[in-house]
Write an enzyme that holds these catalytic residues in place. Structure first.
Site, PDB file in Angstrom:
ATOM      1  CD  GLU A   1      31.910  78.854  73.414  1.00 50.67           C
ATOM      2  OE1 GLU A   1      32.909  78.146  73.625  1.00 50.67           O
ATOM      3  OE2 GLU A   1      31.183  78.742  72.412  1.00 50.67           O
TER       4      GLU A   1
ATOM      5  CD  GLU B   1      29.361  72.809  74.208  1.00 53.02           C
ATOM      6  OE1 GLU B   1      29.869  73.929  74.012  1.00 53.02           O
ATOM      7  OE2 GLU B   1      29.965  71.731  73.981  1.00 53.02           O
TER       8      GLU B   1
END
Length: 595
Positions: A480, A475
């Site tokens: 974020e 990933e």
């Protein structure tokens, strides 16, 4: 004696002596021209150019003082050994050609061949370099400034006075005087703010021709009186350019397509670019134009316009660009030229990045449309099962309450709205099977929502899970943010060996001051041996390939992009949820992928 003539192309100088006055009835059929008038390298084996316009029963020979430097073969012009030696110490060379027609008439034309030394930086100074120099637009001073800066071109505008003098000015009026209704003897009394008299085209060309690095981009303004005067302007401008021997410096542009057609009928090799924005590349090419000179919004509305134009051999310029973000978009789409009021900034910051670039744009969404996201590029992941993080939102399918494109941006909105036993709704947008990439630069410009309990993310997952499910196949978290950590952003890599489940994830937290009010560029440069993470082109994190196993480096397969706002969850909801923050929106200006 009547002479034949032909004008130069975009990068060439053609000098033709003793030409007859130009008018609408001139027959240009059979006029001599050269296939090109400039070159970067020379050799005795390769022709310098071809001679165009010779009929079957006509004969051609080289005459004049430089005839000993050339040879002719099959209507192609070559430099001989003497010519090669000459060009080692000189940048220009003249050649005279004598054509004996079928009825015995003799026509003689002289051409100037030059080394190609024009700038190649793509920056066109709009009405010269005036904005940051306190000089008038369309003045001799602003032209000199553009030349001194090293711009590839300097744009200027021309009008025709009542007594048919061509003058340089943008507006059809100056100091309340309509240029087309006044004689030049009255207009030349008008001084620009720096004391210069209103310049004529002849004055402008005289200054521009003192150098050989900046082209002169001449906009022929449409007459405010009649179409015939527009055509008369075109004829007079071409006549002055020819008499001044300034063909190499001139590119003609106009909003009046009929003017450009007239110019090309008179001389098909003239460099012309249309300004209007409503003619497609195929038609431009068919009609003999070298390019499109359109407002940048034309290219924003259609991401493929520039690439289509290049496919058909059409050059593309965008006007008038003073915003670096617009310039970035155009450069990413391989624009050829940018016309700007800020040439100083442009020369320093814009095209230098293009010249050094090693990757090309392969996929993008600029969101220059309205409605739902483009279904050829985006799909939805739908549901409210917690998504492995105990998230509290339900991701909807193509619901304009949660996702829409308007005003050039994608809006992903989380709402306090009950659906399927969930108290919140949002959108999770993915490019899977519509945008999948192995290596490259992925770049997203976004503005984030503010509020405790929000978890906006821009990230990537493997398309085919080559090494198994999450986390074995990896990933990549490009960005974020969790709302309870104000102003902090995170960029992270997850693999089987490096992940948050065992506390070994490779991550970087970056404190920013304005992520909620301003847009920022979040990107990765993913290569075979490393992934570099950036915010606003500043590198924040590097994850290197250890070349051990897929447990450390599963990033040798295709990944797709995800963009979403989660609500709550193990990380995002760690400090609870402030229900006064809804609706909360993440705005995405663009997504671009380079390889």
């Amino acid at each position: 004696m009547k002479k034949r003539f032909q004008y130069s192309t975009f990068i060439l100088i053609l000098i033709i002596y003793n030409l007859f006055p130009l008018n609408a009835q001139v027959d240009t059929d059979g006029n001599l021209s050269l296939s090109n008038y400039s070159f970067k390298t020379v050799s005795v084996q390769n022709p310098v150019c071809s001679i165009i316009g010779i009929s079957t029963n006509e004969t051609l020979k080289i005459v004049g003082k430089n005839s000993n430097l050339f040879s002719l073969s099959n209507n192609e012009l070559y430099l001989n050994d003497n010519g090669i030696i000459y060009f080692q110490n000189n940048d220009r060379i003249s050649v005279s050609l004598q054509l004996i027609a079928t009825k015995g008439e003799i026509f003689e034309q002289s051409f100037l061949l030059i080394k190609d030394k024009f700038e190649n930086n793509g920056i066109i100074a709009h009405r010269g370099a005036w904005k940051n120099t306190n000089t008038p637009q369309n003045s001799i001073a602003s032209l000199k400034n553009a030349i001194n800066l090293g711009c590839e071109g300097s744009e200027f505008d021309v009008h025709l006075t009542a007594d048919e003098v061509v003058v340089v000015n943008h507006d059809p009026e100056i100091n309340g005087i309509t240029i087309e209704k006044a004689n030049y003897k009255d207009l030349k009394k008008v001084a620009l703010k720096n004391g210069e008299p209103l310049p004529t085209l002849k004055d402008f060309l005289k200054t521009g021709m003192q150098q050989e690095k900046t082209r002169l981009v001449c906009e022929l303004k449409k007459s405010v009186i009649s179409d015939e005067r527009s055509r008369l302007l075109a004829r007079n401008v071409m006549k002055i350019v020819r008499e001044s021997k300034a063909q190499a410096w001139i590119v003609y542009i106009s909003f009046d397509y009929s003017i450009l057609k007239q110019i090309l009928e008179i001389d098909p090799s003239t460099a012309t670019m249309y300004l209007g924005g409503d003619v497609d590349p195929v038609q431009l090419k068919t009609d003999g134009n070298i390019g499109a000179d359109y407002h940048y919004s034309v290219f924003q509305r259609n991401c493929d316009w520039i690439s289509t134009a290049h496919y058909y051999g059409i050059k593309v310029n965008a006007w008038t660009v003073d915003d670096s973000l617009v310039a970035d978009y155009l450069i990413a789409h391989n624009i050829d030229f940018i016309t700007t009021n800020e040439p100083e900034i442009a020369l320093k910051n814009w095209f230098p990045t293009k010249k050094l670039a090693t990757k090309e744009l392969v996929w993008c969404d600029e969101f220059n449309y309205k409605g739902l996201p483009d279904s050829t590029k985006w799909s939805y992941q739908v549901g409210g099962h917690g998504w492995g993080n105990n998230e509290l939102q339900y991701y909807t399918m193509a619901d304009t309450q949660n996702v829409s494109v308007v005003n050039g941006c994608l809006f992903i909105t989380a709402r306090k709205q009950q659906l399927e036993n969930k108290e919140y709704t949002s959108t999770r947008l993915i490019s899977k099977n519509k945008g999948n990439w192995k290596y490259g630069k992925i770049e997203i410009r976004a503005r984030l929502p503010k509020g405790r309990g929000l978890w906006p993310a821009i990230w990537m997952l493997p398309t085919d899970n080559k090494y198994g499910g999450w986390l074995a196949s990896g990933e990549i978290d490009i960005m974020e943010h969790v709302g309870y950590l104000l102003d902090f952003l995170f960029q992270t890599v997850h693999t089987k060996s490096f992940n948050h489940m065992i506390g070994t994830q490779v991550s970087k937290g970056i404190k920013m001051s304005d992520v909620y009010n301003d847009f920022h560029i979040y990107s990765i440069d993913w290569q075979q041996d490393k992934i570099d993470f950036y915010i606003d082109n500043n590198r924040c994190l590097t994850f290197k390939n250890s070349h051990k196993s897929f447990g450390e480096w599963p990033f040798d397969q295709q990944f797709y992009l995800l963009m979403n706002i989660a609500v709550g969850g193990g990380w995002g909801g760690k400090k609870g949820i402030d229900n006064t923050i809804f609706p909360a929106t993440m705005e995405i200006d663009y997504v671009r992928v380079f390889q």
